[in-house]
Motif scaffolding. Structure first.
Motif, mmCIF file in Angstrom:
data_model
loop_
_atom_site.group_PDB
_atom_site.id
_atom_site.type_symbol
_atom_site.label_atom_id
_atom_site.label_comp_id
_atom_site.label_asym_id
_atom_site.label_seq_id
_atom_site.Cartn_x
_atom_site.Cartn_y
_atom_site.Cartn_z
ATOM 1 N N ILE A 54 0.834 -1.204 0.000
ATOM 2 C CA ILE A 54 0.000 0.000 0.000
ATOM 3 C C ILE A 54 0.869 1.256 0.000
ATOM 4 O O ILE A 54 0.561 2.246 -0.661
ATOM 5 C CB ILE A 54 -0.949 0.000 1.216
ATOM 6 C CG1 ILE A 54 -1.974 -1.127 1.082
ATOM 7 C CG2 ILE A 54 -1.664 1.342 1.354
ATOM 8 C CD1 ILE A 54 -2.870 -1.287 2.290
ATOM 9 N N ASN A 60 -2.336 6.920 -7.128
ATOM 10 C CA ASN A 60 -3.341 6.012 -7.696
ATOM 11 C C ASN A 60 -4.708 6.480 -7.219
ATOM 12 O O ASN A 60 -5.107 6.222 -6.094
ATOM 13 C CB ASN A 60 -3.066 4.573 -7.258
ATOM 14 C CG ASN A 60 -3.989 3.575 -7.941
ATOM 15 O OD1 ASN A 60 -4.952 3.961 -8.604
ATOM 16 N ND2 ASN A 60 -3.701 2.303 -7.773
ATOM 17 N N ASP A 62 -7.563 5.547 -7.954
ATOM 18 C CA ASP A 62 -8.568 4.496 -7.762
ATOM 19 C C ASP A 62 -8.657 4.029 -6.317
ATOM 20 O O ASP A 62 -9.651 3.401 -5.935
ATOM 21 C CB ASP A 62 -8.264 3.304 -8.668
ATOM 22 C CG ASP A 62 -8.583 3.595 -10.121
ATOM 23 O OD1 ASP A 62 -9.286 4.590 -10.368
ATOM 24 O OD2 ASP A 62 -8.130 2.833 -10.992
ATOM 25 N N ILE A 63 -7.624 4.270 -5.528
ATOM 26 C CA ILE A 63 -7.636 3.799 -4.136
ATOM 27 C C ILE A 63 -7.712 4.965 -3.150
ATOM 28 O O ILE A 63 -7.566 4.761 -1.944
ATOM 29 C CB ILE A 63 -6.398 2.936 -3.827
ATOM 30 C CG1 ILE A 63 -5.124 3.779 -3.943
ATOM 31 C CG2 ILE A 63 -6.347 1.711 -4.717
ATOM 32 C CD1 ILE A 63 -3.891 3.070 -3.423
ATOM 33 N N GLN A 76 -8.498 9.393 3.916
ATOM 34 C CA GLN A 76 -7.930 8.099 3.531
ATOM 35 C C GLN A 76 -7.996 7.085 4.665
ATOM 36 O O GLN A 76 -7.958 5.880 4.423
ATOM 37 C CB GLN A 76 -6.482 8.290 3.068
ATOM 38 C CG GLN A 76 -5.909 7.124 2.277
ATOM 39 C CD GLN A 76 -6.659 6.871 0.981
ATOM 40 O OE1 GLN A 76 -7.314 7.755 0.448
ATOM 41 N NE2 GLN A 76 -6.581 5.648 0.482
ATOM 42 N N ASN A 255 -13.783 -6.470 -2.964
ATOM 43 C CA ASN A 255 -12.820 -5.827 -2.073
ATOM 44 C C ASN A 255 -12.643 -6.495 -0.719
ATOM 45 O O ASN A 255 -11.814 -6.029 0.075
ATOM 46 C CB ASN A 255 -13.237 -4.361 -1.846
ATOM 47 C CG ASN A 255 -13.108 -3.521 -3.084
ATOM 48 O OD1 ASN A 255 -12.044 -2.992 -3.388
ATOM 49 N ND2 ASN A 255 -14.197 -3.391 -3.831
ATOM 50 N N PRO A 332 -13.254 5.003 -2.418
ATOM 51 C CA PRO A 332 -12.474 4.801 -3.650
ATOM 52 C C PRO A 332 -13.083 3.727 -4.542
ATOM 53 O O PRO A 332 -13.934 2.938 -4.104
ATOM 54 C CB PRO A 332 -11.106 4.366 -3.123
ATOM 55 C CG PRO A 332 -11.400 3.717 -1.808
ATOM 56 C CD PRO A 332 -12.568 4.480 -1.228
ATOM 57 N N THR A 334 -11.517 1.191 -5.639
ATOM 58 C CA THR A 334 -11.041 -0.060 -5.061
ATOM 59 C C THR A 334 -10.434 0.244 -3.703
ATOM 60 O O THR A 334 -9.677 1.215 -3.571
ATOM 61 C CB THR A 334 -9.977 -0.717 -5.954
ATOM 62 O OG1 THR A 334 -10.509 -0.897 -7.257
ATOM 63 C CG2 THR A 334 -9.552 -2.060 -5.393
ATOM 64 N N LEU A 335 -10.744 -0.538 -2.712
ATOM 65 C CA LEU A 335 -10.148 -0.344 -1.396
ATOM 66 C C LEU A 335 -8.654 -0.649 -1.464
ATOM 67 O O LEU A 335 -8.241 -1.591 -2.151
ATOM 68 C CB LEU A 335 -10.823 -1.238 -0.361
ATOM 69 C CG LEU A 335 -12.295 -0.919 -0.049
ATOM 70 C CD1 LEU A 335 -12.845 -1.886 0.982
ATOM 71 C CD2 LEU A 335 -12.466 0.519 0.434
ATOM 72 N N PRO A 336 -7.811 0.115 -0.765
ATOM 73 C CA PRO A 336 -6.358 -0.067 -0.869
ATOM 74 C C PRO A 336 -5.881 -1.474 -0.558
ATOM 75 O O PRO A 336 -5.039 -2.022 -1.271
ATOM 76 C CB PRO A 336 -5.815 0.943 0.161
ATOM 77 C CG PRO A 336 -6.864 1.995 0.241
ATOM 78 C CD PRO A 336 -8.164 1.275 0.062
ATOM 79 N N GLU A 339 -6.651 -3.777 -3.420
ATOM 80 C CA GLU A 339 -5.746 -3.558 -4.550
ATOM 81 C C GLU A 339 -4.364 -4.118 -4.255
ATOM 82 O O GLU A 339 -3.706 -4.705 -5.138
ATOM 83 C CB GLU A 339 -5.667 -2.063 -4.856
ATOM 84 C CG GLU A 339 -4.766 -1.705 -6.023
ATOM 85 C CD GLU A 339 -5.295 -2.193 -7.355
ATOM 86 O OE1 GLU A 339 -4.559 -2.099 -8.349
ATOM 87 O OE2 GLU A 339 -6.452 -2.682 -7.403
#
Length: 722
Positions: A54, A60, A62-63, A76, A255, A332, A334-336, A339
């Motif tokens: 991460i 990024n 997306d996250i 975040q 996710n 987001p 996608t969740l971090p 991802e």
């Protein structure tokens, strides 16, 4: 062979087949492009590896939590599964609660906008229409996009839906019938005149009396505009339901670890059960308030003419749902951690090119995917499902059961109001308690029992047949749980009531065809639907503002003094002594019968809810793995089209067919104010029990067909079967 080690020093040798994730090194042996297996132990078990990955995922979007310029480290912190599950749970709770709230206020909407039960059911079907249309569109548009923002869009649509309900009240108000049911000291002379004219109009008049002189405006009665707004609001509600529930589960599946998905699905079922219960309880609060908050009503909530503040709840729902929409859109794409697991799994799977069996399985999987997206393979899949006898029987049984039991979801509040003479607020409150505690307990216990004992398919199918049979017997028992005092009162009212006018000789000189529902209780404890139907020719107003109807030709009584102000409709006074009456129906006590009904209803709700898990498992296990998604879609479509959309209309028609007194408007018969509760009780329950009973036989057929069906993987290894 896969290694994940903490290196003592970094080595960026180009020939070294190592991939750096910041601190860890992962040996890569498999070519890029192999399918990702996120369930790998190295991925699920290495939290440190995920955390380090991460840290390397910079820039990024997306996250990242937030939208546009509203981003940062503070937001975040909420980019995790716990925050999403909580937010999604609140959103789901609000949507299902609003659905329950709408059901609870249904009878109030019929009275305000003067619509029949069938018309109300058609308006309510806007939800199902929006749901079915949107489900098909979502499969093409939203599935690959930014799911949280699509869900936020659905929540904003739901906010508009709530505002439309409130807007309907702003535009059309409570109706003119309510104006004479308040004790306010109106300074507006026109309002006082309307109230006076409405009271005079309710008296017994001769055929030559000119009702046009009363200046009553019917233009807003049964307004089609209000019906269109309500239908649009329900349609938007269906769109919001489809977006939130379908994409929400898909987002969690993308996710969150697969091992935790069943638990989350169970929680979502529990929320769907608890939501309507909360809606019922909330409606009990709002409906206990008079629709005109700044007015003092002259009637109590137990009066059938009472109209609660149905619009108040939509303000609360709109505010909460709008806030949750703003929160949801910040999640987001996608969740971090998801991802990070995906990237780690990709690198790990790239080192496993020696695993031929896995590659073969992947090839088979790829073929299945290609088969699904092929038009002809889809046709073949439908044919396979149509030839699956077990699935066909399950679907038919489900449709029949939902068709027969659906009225107790949509119409139970109104049923209790009519049969047991309870107010809408009390009916909604008691129904909500049963749905919450009995329904929730049934789902939880069945899930625990199935997960613990892992019963065979026959036991699951047998329990479904048992629960369906018990529901049938319980519904049949409702036909014997009647309130004799209420039905005797209705029989007396029926004797002087018909849609065409009066039937008794004591009202020969009266024209009551267009009399509005204005029940009165005579001094000999009989209820009439209006002063006209009791032959009342005068009314008096006491010093405290109380109304007494006098010279009622259908009531024998002692001489009564006539206090204060007297209004006469100019009919000749009879030589015999006539009785008096007070506004409002005579009180009847149906508490014991209502309590017995609620006990039986609680038992049935518990057993029916417990059958949800077995039915779901049987539907999934009786088809090929490649057909599971299609099976769920077909099952939803069949139940929606043939049960949820049709059943409420059929049973609403039963309500209308048993109506004794319609509130007529210029353009239609309006809403029903008085039902034949005895006839309704038999028709409603016998037809419902018939559908549920036939469904029981199809569940028995399922029990016979699943004798060789395996539900759990370790079923053959267990020495003792449940």
């Amino acid at each position: 062979m896969v290694e994940i080690n903490l290196p003592k020093e970094k080595n960026h040798d180009a020939d070294d087949k190592l991939l750096w994730n910041g601190t860890y090194k992962i040996i890569r042996d498999q070519p890029y492009g192999s399918p990702v297996d996120e369930s790998h132990d190295a991925v699920d078990g290495s939290n440190d590896a995920v955390n380090k990955m991460i840290e390397t995922m910079v820039e990024n979007r997306d996250i990242e939590c937030g939208i546009s310029c509203f981003r940062g480290s503070l937001l975040q912190k909420f980019a995790n599964k716990k925050a999403f599950v909580i937010a999604y749970g609140i959103c789901s709770l609000m949507l299902t609660a609003s659905a329950g709230y709408y059901i609870a206020i249904g009878s109030t909407l019929e009275k305000i906008f003067k619509i029949s039960s069938v018309t109300a059911a058609l308006i309510s079907n806007g939800n199902n229409i929006g749901l079915l249309i949107t489900c098909n569109v979502l499969s093409y548009c939203a599935n690959k996009g930014h799911k949280p923002r699509w869900m936020a869009a659905g929540l904003f649509i739901m906010t508009i839906s709530c505002c439309l309900f409130f807007l309907t009240h702003i535009i059309y108000g409570p109706g003119q019938d309510l104006k004479h049911l308040t004790n306010n000291d109106h300074s507006d002379l026109s309002i006082k005149t309307i109230m006076l004219h409405q009271r005079i109009a309710s008296l017994c008049h001769d055929k030559e009396f000119n009702t046009s002189t009363l200046h009553y405006d019917h233009s807003k009665d049964g307004n089609i505009g209000a019906q269109m707004i309500l239908f649009t609001a329900r349609f938007l509600h269906g769109i919001s339901d489809a977006v939130l529930f379908s994409l929400g589960l898909a987002y969690m599946d993308d996710n969150i670890k697969k091992s935790k998905i069943p638990i989350l699905i169970g929680i979502s079922y529990l929320i769907k059960m608890a939501g309507p219960s909360i809606g019922f309880q909330f409606s009990a609060i709002t409906l206990s308030k008079f629709i005109l908050l700044n007015s003092t009503p002259s009637i109590t909530p137990n009066d059938p003419r009472w109209l609660g503040a149905w619009w108040l709840g939509w303000i609360v729902f709109s505010v909460i749902i709008f806030i949750m929409a703003c929160i949801m859109m910040c999640f987001p794409k996608t969740l971090p951690r998801a991802e990070a697991r995906r990237l780690l799994a990709l690198r790990i799977n790239q080192s496993n090119d020696n695993n031929n069996d896995k590659n073969n399985n992947n090839n088979d999987t790829n073929k299945e995917v290609k088969e699904v997206v092929s038009f002809w393979s889809t046709i073949e899949a439908f044919i396979r499902l149509a030839k699956n006898k077990t699935l066909v029987c399950i679907n038919i049984a489900s449709v029949l059961f939902v068709f027969g039991y659906c009225p107790f979801w949509y119409h139970v509040v109104k049923y209790i109001e009519v049969v047991y003479q309870l107010s809408a607020s009390v009916s909604a409150s008691e129904t909500g308690n049963v749905s919450l505690w009995c329904g929730g307990l049934g789902i939880i216990l069945s899930g625990i029992i199935v997960a613990t004992f892992k019963p065979s398919a026959r036991y699951l199918a047998g329990f479904n047949a048992f629960s369906c049979g018990i529901a049938c017997l319980g519904i049949l028992s409702y036909t014997f749980i009647n309130c004799a005092a209420n039905e005797n009162q209705i029989i007396q009212m029926k004797a002087v009531t018909s849609n065409s006018g009066r039937l008794l000789t004591c009202t020969d000189s009266c024209t009551c065809e267009f009399s509005k529902y204005n029940p009165i209780c005579t001094e000999d404890n009989r209820t009439f639907v209006s002063p006209c139907h009791a032959g009342c020719q005068h009314f008096t107003t006491g010093e405290d503002g109380s109304i007494t109807y006098t010279k009622c030709s259908c009531v024998n009584s002692k001489d009564q003094g006539l206090p204060s102000e007297i209004y006469d409709n100019h009919l000749p006074s009879p030589t015999e002594r006539l009785g008096t009456a007070k506004p409002g129906a005579c009180k009847v006590d149906c508490t014991d019968q209502k309590d017995l009904f609620m006990i039986v209803f609680s038992v049935i709700t518990f057993i029916v809810s417990a059958g949800a898990v077995p039915s779901f498992l049987l539907s999934l296990r009786c088809v090929d793995k490649r057909d599971k998604a299609l099976t769920m879609g077909v099952n939803l479509a069949i139940i929606g089209l043939f049960a949820l959309m049709i059943s409420p209309i059929i049973f609403a028609r039963i309500f209308d067919d048993t109506c004794l007194f319609w509130g007529k408007t210029n353009t239609s018969s309006g809403n029903c104010w008085l039902y034949d509760s005895g006839k309704l009780r038999y028709r409603f329950n016998l037809i419902s029990a018939a559908f549920v009973g036939v469904g029981t036989f199809f569940y028995m057929a399922v029990w016979y067909l699943v004798r060789d069906l395996k539900i759990f993987d370790d079923e053959k290894n267990r020495a003792v079967r449940f």
